[in-house]
Design a protein around this motif. Structure first.
Motif, mmCIF file in Angstrom:
data_model
loop_
_atom_site.group_PDB
_atom_site.id
_atom_site.type_symbol
_atom_site.label_atom_id
_atom_site.label_comp_id
_atom_site.label_asym_id
_atom_site.label_seq_id
_atom_site.Cartn_x
_atom_site.Cartn_y
_atom_site.Cartn_z
ATOM 1 N N THR A 43 50.331 33.834 29.949
ATOM 2 C CA THR A 43 49.223 34.662 30.411
ATOM 3 C C THR A 43 49.461 35.065 31.861
ATOM 4 O O THR A 43 49.823 34.225 32.686
ATOM 5 C CB THR A 43 47.904 33.881 30.314
ATOM 6 N N VAL B 160 41.165 36.660 28.611
ATOM 7 C CA VAL B 160 42.595 36.853 28.847
ATOM 8 C C VAL B 160 42.894 38.345 28.772
ATOM 9 O O VAL B 160 42.623 38.999 27.764
ATOM 10 C CB VAL B 160 43.445 36.073 27.823
ATOM 11 N N VAL C 160 45.852 27.805 32.334
ATOM 12 C CA VAL C 160 44.938 28.706 31.627
ATOM 13 C C VAL C 160 44.148 27.936 30.564
ATOM 14 O O VAL C 160 42.943 28.143 30.390
ATOM 15 C CB VAL C 160 45.711 29.873 30.985
#
Length: 778
Positions: free
Chosen positions: A495, A472, A461
């Motif tokens: 995430t 996000v 990420v």
């Protein structure tokens, strides 16, 4: 002809079927010069340049006309850009001039040679115009919400007109397309134009009396296709013929895409026969186990042949009628040069060292990159041909990073998943790869991307966010499944969802691969393994056994491990004759010089240690440079007092899990000493973790493992065995497939949501099959 098109709501808007028709059509027409003309900042256009589903423009006009670059090199188009620069007084002067005017909210987006603001409804732009006019600037107020301060006389239309003149393009062969009032300057140039359906009413009104402007009922890309016919640039029959999909769909609902065949091919008496893979453990048997019990699926992999189109080549084969009765293999023929360049050279000499943080070993070659992309394209085309409507495509590992890019363009209906079996580094390491944007863009075409552990996921990420703008959406706690702060790779949150466009969210998850618990249990109970265990116990009687099982690779730190064992013997003479290090090493593929050097170093170290410490009845290091049958490896797991697994970098390490499983199933009391930099370290909380870069710590943890009390040994192994047996291979496969299906369902709901603009906005960023280099400015 030249097509100059706005992006959001125009080229990126409309029905997906229309977008795909247009996007497939344009690359086939080399006489069509595509120009993106957008209000976005330069940095926010970059993602589209690397989007595998979107044609690459020849030129890009962005920042509402104040920036113009070449689409391939991203360098300024001169002398047009220099002329614009000379008209801009600079941002500080603008901000000072408009100080005190209420209602202006600066847009927090990259901007060059312009200042852009949000304004409230019914905002009066006149005070702004009056203040910036002396600076040689003018104001563009659009959609009753946006306000741009630009150099006077500079807008989308004037910059486009200069480009058309510089290219000496026939003005009658130019088509402009837009949907908001900010596109009006393009229509005021006098070029033929199309206002696409669902456009801003103020643009429709402003262009209603323009004879050269066509107003389409179809939104976005559909309107552009209408305009081709309306202005007779191309007839509808030609468009339909050129954009018709040539892809024939297969019947497979689950396709495993992996670079290697699930068996080894050998020629015997002129006939090709199949044999089980030499490697008894690792990824291959793990993936194959998912098709036990009659599960239906297809496996796509390469088969080395004399040509890419060998005569009489059998495309489809079976793996094992008894073990995997419904698993079909679709073989992709590659020649020896393909395998050498794609796998042994580029994958192993450029990507492998980089993703494992050994960037000093990486060798980047642009020709090899193009070859790598080509092989990935071949894999994607075969996959697209074999897949049924809406099939789940499960792509494995870094060798096939670019497959999603090609596949999404060929088959937007598919549910694409990718799983990383390797370590995933942080941005400052990953971004060393010259083609990082293409790779990231390809992976963002997936519905779901899986990793072994949260740290690898979060590193990915961070890599994405370091290259392109994404949002996000979801985060999840890592505990209690994974260690958080008490480990080098620990993490508290990860995430699980990022938005890459209005209609596409990429979901992610941590799925540490498991072992086939039932298979291990069955083999351990077999007569062969029981006899081998008894033989080893008799052979090694009176010796504490330290066991290492690994591939020959610098990422595993084989030399550092041997040097640590040598120091253990130096510092603890009381262990002489009592401890034996069994080092089982699977050789690397032939023809790779780096591994030949490592092998020489390891063999020298083994010889040195045994030469220093060996006695008539004791050999300190028993070194096996070969693949042992899995049954033999299981027997060694059972008799080993210590499993010593200390890679410098490792995505997971299945050996550690196999050792814990065998010890648990045999009621053993072995101790696992595990590198902090192996992914399994954040899952196997009963292991003694060690830092493989610290020789003192390696020695101390190994000594501790050899001297640990029985009660603690049993507690630790029981804790690990419980985790391994519960989160086994079958559970891993089911959980991953379920996660993929759920992600695809969310994607479909987003497409059907009438509130979604359906614009390909900010974040799919791969180049597919490029035959030219792309350079990004420093």
């Amino acid at each position: 002809m030249l097509l100059a098109t706005d992006l959001d709501g125009t080229f990126l808007g409309g029905r997906q079927s229309d977008r795909m028709r247009l996007y497939r059509f344009l690359p086939r027409q080399p006489e069509v010069t595509l120009v993106f003309v957008t209000g976005r900042g330069f940095e926010h256009v970059l993602p589209l340049i690397y989007d595998p589903t979107i044609p690459t423009p020849k030129y890009v006009i962005c920042d509402v006309g104040t920036t113009i670059v070449h689409g391939d090199t991203l360098e300024p188009v001169q002398p047009i850009q220099s002329e614009i620069n000379q008209c801009w007084p600079g941002e500080p002067a603008i901000i000072e001039a408009i100080e005190g005017i209420r209602g202006l909210e600066r847009q927090e987006v990259p901007q060059q040679r312009r200042c852009s603001f949000f304004v409230p409804p019914n905002f009066d732009p006149e005070p702004v115009r009056e203040r910036v006019a002396p600076l040689g600037c003018e104001v563009l107020h659009s959609a009753d919400r946006y306000l741009d301060i630009l150099p006077k006389g500079v807008n989308k239309g004037t910059t486009l007109k200069k480009l058309v003149a510089q290219l000496e393009m026939d003005p009658d062969r130019v088509l402009v397309a837009g949907d908001t009032l900010s596109d009006l300057p393009m229509f005021e140039t006098g070029f033929k134009g199309v206002v696409v359906g669902a456009a801003e009413e103020r643009l429709v009104e402003a262009t209603q009396r323009m004879s050269q402007v066509f107003h389409s009922d179809h939104a976005g890309a559909g309107g552009i296709l209408d305009a081709f016919s309306y202005f007779q640039f191309l007839g509808p029959k030609a468009i339909e013929e050129l954009t018709r999909s040539q892809q024939e769909r297969g019947s497979s609902q689950l396709i495993m895409v992996y670079h290697r065949l699930p068996y080894e091919e050998h020629e015997v008496d002129g006939q090709i026969v199949h044999r089980r893979p030499k490697s008894p453990n690792g990824i291959m048997p793990s993936l194959l186990s998912l098709f036990e019990g009659g599960r239906t699926g297809m496996w796509i992999a390469w088969s080395q042949q004399e040509s890419r189109a060998p005569k009489g080549f059998q495309d489809h084969t079976v793996v094992d009628d008894e073990a995997y009765p419904n698993l079909i293999v679709s073989r992709v023929p590659l020649i020896e040069e393909d395998v050498q360049r794609f796998y042994k050279t580029f994958s192993k000499e450029a990507l492998w060292p980089t993703i494992h943080t050994f960037i000093e070993r990486a060798r980047f070659n642009h020709d090899d990159w193009h070859h790598y992309v080509e092989i990935n394209r071949i894999f994607a085309e075969r996959t697209a041909a074999e897949a049924d409507e809406g099939a789940v495509i499960w792509i494995h590992d870094y060798n096939l990073w670019m497959v999603p890019a090609h596949l999404r363009r060929l088959r937007p209906d598919l549910r694409i998943a990718f799983f990383h079996h390797t370590y995933v580094p942080s941005p400052e390491i990953f971004n060393v790869i010259p083609w990082r944007r293409q790779i990231v863009g390809s992976l963002l075409q997936c519905d779901y991307v899986g990793f072994h552990i949260p740290r690898h996921l979060e590193n990915f990420v961070d890599v994405v966010r370091s290259n392109f703008p994404v949002e996000v959406l979801e985060r999840q706690n890592c505990a209690p499944r994974f260690l958080t702060y008490d480990c080098a790779l620990g993490l508290d949150e990860m995430t699980t969802g990022i938005r890459v466009s209005d209609d596409h969210v990429v979901h992610m998850g941590a799925h540490p691969i498991g072992v086939s618990a039932n298979r291990i249990r069955g083999l351990i109970e077999s007569d062969r393994v029981q006899q081998r265990m008894a033989g080893l116990r008799e052979e090694l009687q009176g010796k504490r056994v330290v066991l290492s099982v690994e591939r020959l690779d610098y990422t595993k730190g084989p030399l550092a491990k041997l040097e640590a064992f040598e120091r253990l013997l130096e510092d603890n003479p009381e262990l002489h004759g009592k401890v034996t290090f069994v080092d089982i090493v699977t050789p690397a593929a032939r023809g790779m010089k780096i591994y030949e050097e490592i092998q020489q170093q390891v063999e020298n170290a083994v010889g040195r240690i045994n030469g220093r410490f060996a006695k008539l009845d004791w050999t300190p290091v028993r070194f096996f440079l070969r693949s042992l049958p899995f049954e033999d490896v299981l027997a060694y797991y059972a008799v080993a007092d210590v499993g010593w697994i200390t890679p410098l970098r490792d995505g997971l390490n299945l050996v550690a899990k196999e050792y814990a499983a065998v010890q648990g199933l045999t009621q053993g009391k072995g101790v696992l000493v595990l590198s902090e930099f192996a992914g399994a370290a954040v899952e196997l909380q009963g292991a003694l973790r060690t830092n493989p870069y610290d020789e003192v710590d390696m020695v101390n943890q190994l000594y501790r493992a050899l001297t640990l009390g029985d009660a603690e040994r049993r507690d630790r192994i029981a804790q690990m065995a419980e985790v391994v047996m519960h989160h086994d291979l079958e559970t891993w496969g089911k959980d991953f497939i379920q996660a993929v299906k759920q992600a695809a369902q969310r994607r479909q709901r987003a497409k059907n949501d009438p509130g979604t603009k359906m614009a390909r906005v900010l974040a799919a960023h791969a180049v597919v099959g490029s035959d030219k280099e792309r350079h990004t400015p420093a």
